[in-house]
Design a protein around this motif. Structure first.
Motif, short mmCIF file in Angstrom:
data_model
loop_
_atom_site.label_atom_id
_atom_site.label_comp_id
_atom_site.label_asym_id
_atom_site.label_seq_id
_atom_site.Cartn_x
_atom_site.Cartn_y
_atom_site.Cartn_z
N LEU A 81 0.81 -1.28 -0.21
CA LEU A 81 0.01 -0.13 -0.09
C LEU A 81 0.98 1.26 0.02
CD1 LEU A 81 -3.04 0.73 0.18
CD2 LEU A 81 -2.79 0.83 2.86
N ARG B 36 5.65 3.85 1.36
CA ARG B 36 5.08 2.40 1.20
C ARG B 36 5.13 1.78 2.49
NH1 ARG B 36 5.98 -0.62 -3.45
NH2 ARG B 36 6.38 -2.85 -3.12
N PHE C 292 -7.35 6.98 2.88
CA PHE C 292 -7.19 5.47 2.88
C PHE C 292 -8.53 4.99 2.80
CE2 PHE C 292 -2.84 5.85 4.29
CZ PHE C 292 -2.19 5.07 3.24
N LEU D 108 -2.63 0.23 -4.35
CA LEU D 108 -2.57 -0.88 -3.81
C LEU D 108 -1.84 -1.92 -4.89
CD1 LEU D 108 -3.35 -2.85 -1.17
CD2 LEU D 108 -5.35 -3.56 -2.72
N ILE E 113 -6.32 3.18 -5.88
CA ILE E 113 -7.49 2.69 -5.19
C ILE E 113 -8.89 3.16 -5.76
CG2 ILE E 113 -5.98 2.03 -3.21
CD1 ILE E 113 -7.23 4.73 -1.98
N TRP F 127 -13.68 -2.04 -1.84
CA TRP F 127 -12.47 -1.49 -1.12
C TRP F 127 -12.85 -1.58 0.28
CZ3 TRP F 127 -7.63 -0.93 -1.38
CH2 TRP F 127 -6.70 0.08 -0.77
N ILE G 292 -6.73 -5.12 6.06
CA ILE G 292 -6.05 -3.83 6.17
C ILE G 292 -6.67 -3.40 7.41
CG2 ILE G 292 -5.42 -1.51 5.71
CD1 ILE G 292 -5.71 -2.48 2.56
N THR H 53 -2.14 -6.03 7.31
CA THR H 53 -1.36 -4.67 7.17
C THR H 53 -2.16 -3.62 8.12
OG1 THR H 53 -0.82 -5.44 4.85
CG2 THR H 53 -0.79 -2.97 5.39
#
Length: 623
Positions: A355, A377, A401, A414, A419, A427, A513, A543
């Motif tokens: 990401l 990153r 995000f 991504l 995104i 998403w 995520i 993540t």
């Protein structure tokens, strides 16, 4: 991919795009009503019933005329009495059916309008709610649609039947005596001379009244939702004064409306009395001269009543119509707002990809830049902590995000894909978000843990998520367990309990995520230890992006991003930033409570400090 919002289709309605029409007039109102697809066959049936009811009503004065002109007991027959009785019964049934059908149509139209508006409000992006107060939005959905409902379901019935009665009566009167009818119609322009300006004035008053009602609703929502803050701050007097000002403002608009209505009603009465005097006086002269029979004069007066009564209803309709136009203008404003792009985009097939932010910048439309040229990153399965002074844009970064906002420039990717190319639903389903506030909805603990799930959750899944979040410890002690009511915004639970329910909710979603926004900052030390353990369970294999001031989270992060006034000024591990970033070292000393007299502390010392904090919180002395 284009981010132009797609029209939202709702069952039984047209897409939520209003045809181009000037706002604040009858065309925009009719356009809005047409888009709700009112049932035309039912409307036609209702109108036929209205015409039948009114038509039958128009026959009754003719019966009266014949009775007056040739009345005697011998002339009465059973057939005549039965015919009169049948006439009254038919009129009653037809009128009742017409009123019911028109009210049903009105209720359906408004229900569909509210459905469209509710769907629209749910699909509007976060920036809309940044610009508009919640109370005003609620007022649009309740008060403004209520005005439209009142017009359609109540006043439109009387309007249709009134128009038919007036037209039918005038036609019959022209047939009976065109001269007297012409005299009567000559008074109508005189009434219009006064009523039309008053109608325009009523429109402006109603518009202001609706605005004040929306402001008052906003105040009520704000104060009552934070009533504990009000009482804790001894602010009852202050809020009473604010509310009293709003109430007085509503009172003043109500008085203006009352003044206009007070002029309309007497004017209508004056016009009608003038008509009655003219008809009785002029009609009496024509009866004495033999040009008109007594029965025809009685019929004329009865028809005049059938004109007078509906005229008041028609006037009320136009007054309400002016209100509805004002309400329509604000409803259309909401329906014209751009929605989030619900349709289109590709599905997220693989979320375990890097990401990254590329020259990411963001500013609100009327404000200074919040984020400036951020590039970093995040590797899959790692923990990235975002730290920095308050107001540096950390929470805004999280909002980008989650696609609550669109970057002013730059992009978030991504893997190798922007995104913005992904379906919004797909998403956001990849994310689990635990915030400092841990918002809960009114309902049971089970409702809150399962909130947003698109499938049925088994009891075993629910218990497993609660156990991993360490929420089962307190849930088992509650009398009703998972069926315990949490109260409005979870007020019956402690902060630590709300946090653990929020973590259980995130665990149940099984996100790829994870975002934690100062998830333990408002907790006491004991609750913090338990929540930290739950967060460790939640973070495994995911993540993770963390906004945190807590030592253990920052120390253990694979990467730390230091953001100052929207600018990324440092990136690296805890050790690297302590060596290279002066402000981070100061931040660590003050906010992470390092016992550092000015010299650099190594990682072992920092970890010992974290363990000491955790041990103290749990009531255990540090070794």
């Amino acid at each position: 991919m284009s981010t132009t919002p797609q029209p939202t289709s709702i069952q039984g309605t047209e897409p939520s795009v209003i045809p181009a029409a000037p706002k604040g007039n009858w065309r925009s109102f009719l356009a809005l009503i047409r888009q709700t697809n009112p049932p035309i066959p039912m409307l036609i049936t209702a109108l036929i019933m209205s015409i039948a009811s009114t038509g039958v009503g128009l026959i009754i004065p003719l019966f009266t005329k014949n009775l007056v002109d040739g009345f005697s007991l011998d002339s009465l027959s059973f057939g005549q009495i039965a015919l009169i009785a049948a006439t009254f019964i038919i009129q009653t049934v037809a009128s009742g059916l017409s009123i019911y059908l028109l009210n049903r149509i009105g209720q359906q139209v408004v229900a569909k309008l509210r459905d469209r508006l509710w769907r629209k409000l749910l699909d509007l992006p976060i920036p809309y709610y940044d610009k508009h107060r919640t109370g005003e939005t609620i007022s649009r959905l309740t008060n403004d649609t209520g005005v439209v409902k009142s017009l359609i379901a109540e006043h439109m019935t009387n309007f249709f039947t009134g128009i038919i009665a007036v037209i039918g009566s005038v036609v019959v009167l022209l047939y009976l005596d065109w001269q007297m009818t012409a005299v009567m119609l000559g008074v109508i322009p005189l009434a219009a001379l006064f009523l039309v300006p008053l109608g325009r004035q009523m429109f402006h008053i109603s518009k202001g009244l609706q605005e004040e009602t929306a402001s008052f609703t906003t105040l009520l929502t704000q104060v009552l939702s934070e009533i504990r803050l009000v009482k804790a701050s001894n602010a009852e007097s202050r809020e009473y004064d604010s509310g009293k000002q709003a109430i007085n403002s509503l009172f003043r608009f109500g008085l203006k409306e009352a003044k206009v209505q007070a002029m309309i009603a007497p004017l209508m009465f004056l016009v009608m009395m003038l008509l009655l005097v003219v008809i009785v006086g002029y009609g009496g002269m024509r009866v004495s001269s033999g040009a008109l029979t007594a029965g025809e004069l009685v019929a004329f007066i009865l028809y005049l009543i059938q004109i007078v009564m509906p005229m008041g209803q028609i006037t009320t309709f136009f007054t309400q119509f002016q209100k509805a136009i004002g309400a329509t203008e604000r409803i259309i404003d909401i329906l014209d707002e751009k929605e989030e792009p619900q349709a289109g985009g590709v599905e997220v097939e693989q979320a375990q990809l890097p990401l990254a932010a590329h020259n990411l910048s963001f500013a609100y439309p009327s404000g200074e830049p919040i984020l400036k040229q951020l590039s970093f990153r995040v590797e899959p399965g790692t923990v990235t902590a975002v730290v920095g002074p308050s107001g540096s844009g950390k929470t805004t970064l999280f909002s980008l995000f989650e696609r609550f906002y669109t970057p002013t420039s730059g992009q978030i990717t991504l893997g190798n894909r922007d995104i913005q190319d992904y379906s919004l639903h797909s998403w956001r389903s990849q994310f689990g978000y635990v915030s400092q506030e841990s918002p809960l909805i009114a309902g049971t603990i089970r409702d809150n843990i399962c909130y947003g799930m698109s499938r049925e959750v088994t009891d075993e899944e629910l218990r497993r998520a609660a156990e991993m979040a360490y929420a089962d410890i307190f849930i088992r002690e509650l009398p009703n367990g998972y069926l315990t009511e949490v109260g409005e915004r979870g007020i019956k639970l402690s902060g630590g309990q709300r946090q653990r329910i929020a973590i259980a909710r995130a665990l149940l979603r099984n996100p790829r995520i994870l975002m934690l926004d100062e998830a333990t900052s408002s907790l006491d030390s004991k609750s913090e230890v338990v929540v930290q353990q739950a967060l460790q369970n939640l973070m495994q294999g995911r993540t993770t992006l963390v906004i945190a001031h807590r030592l253990s989270t920052v120390v253990d992060a694979d990467q730390i991003l230091f953001v100052e006034k929207g600018v990324l000024t440092g990136a690296g591990t805890h050790e690297e930033l302590l060596q290279t970033h002066k402000l981070y070292r100061e931040f660590a000393t003050q906010q992470l409570r390092l016992q550092e007299p000015g010299a650099f502390l190594g990682e072992d010392s920092l970890r010992d400090g974290a363990q000491a904090d955790a041990g103290a919180a749990a009531g255990v002395s540090a070794p």
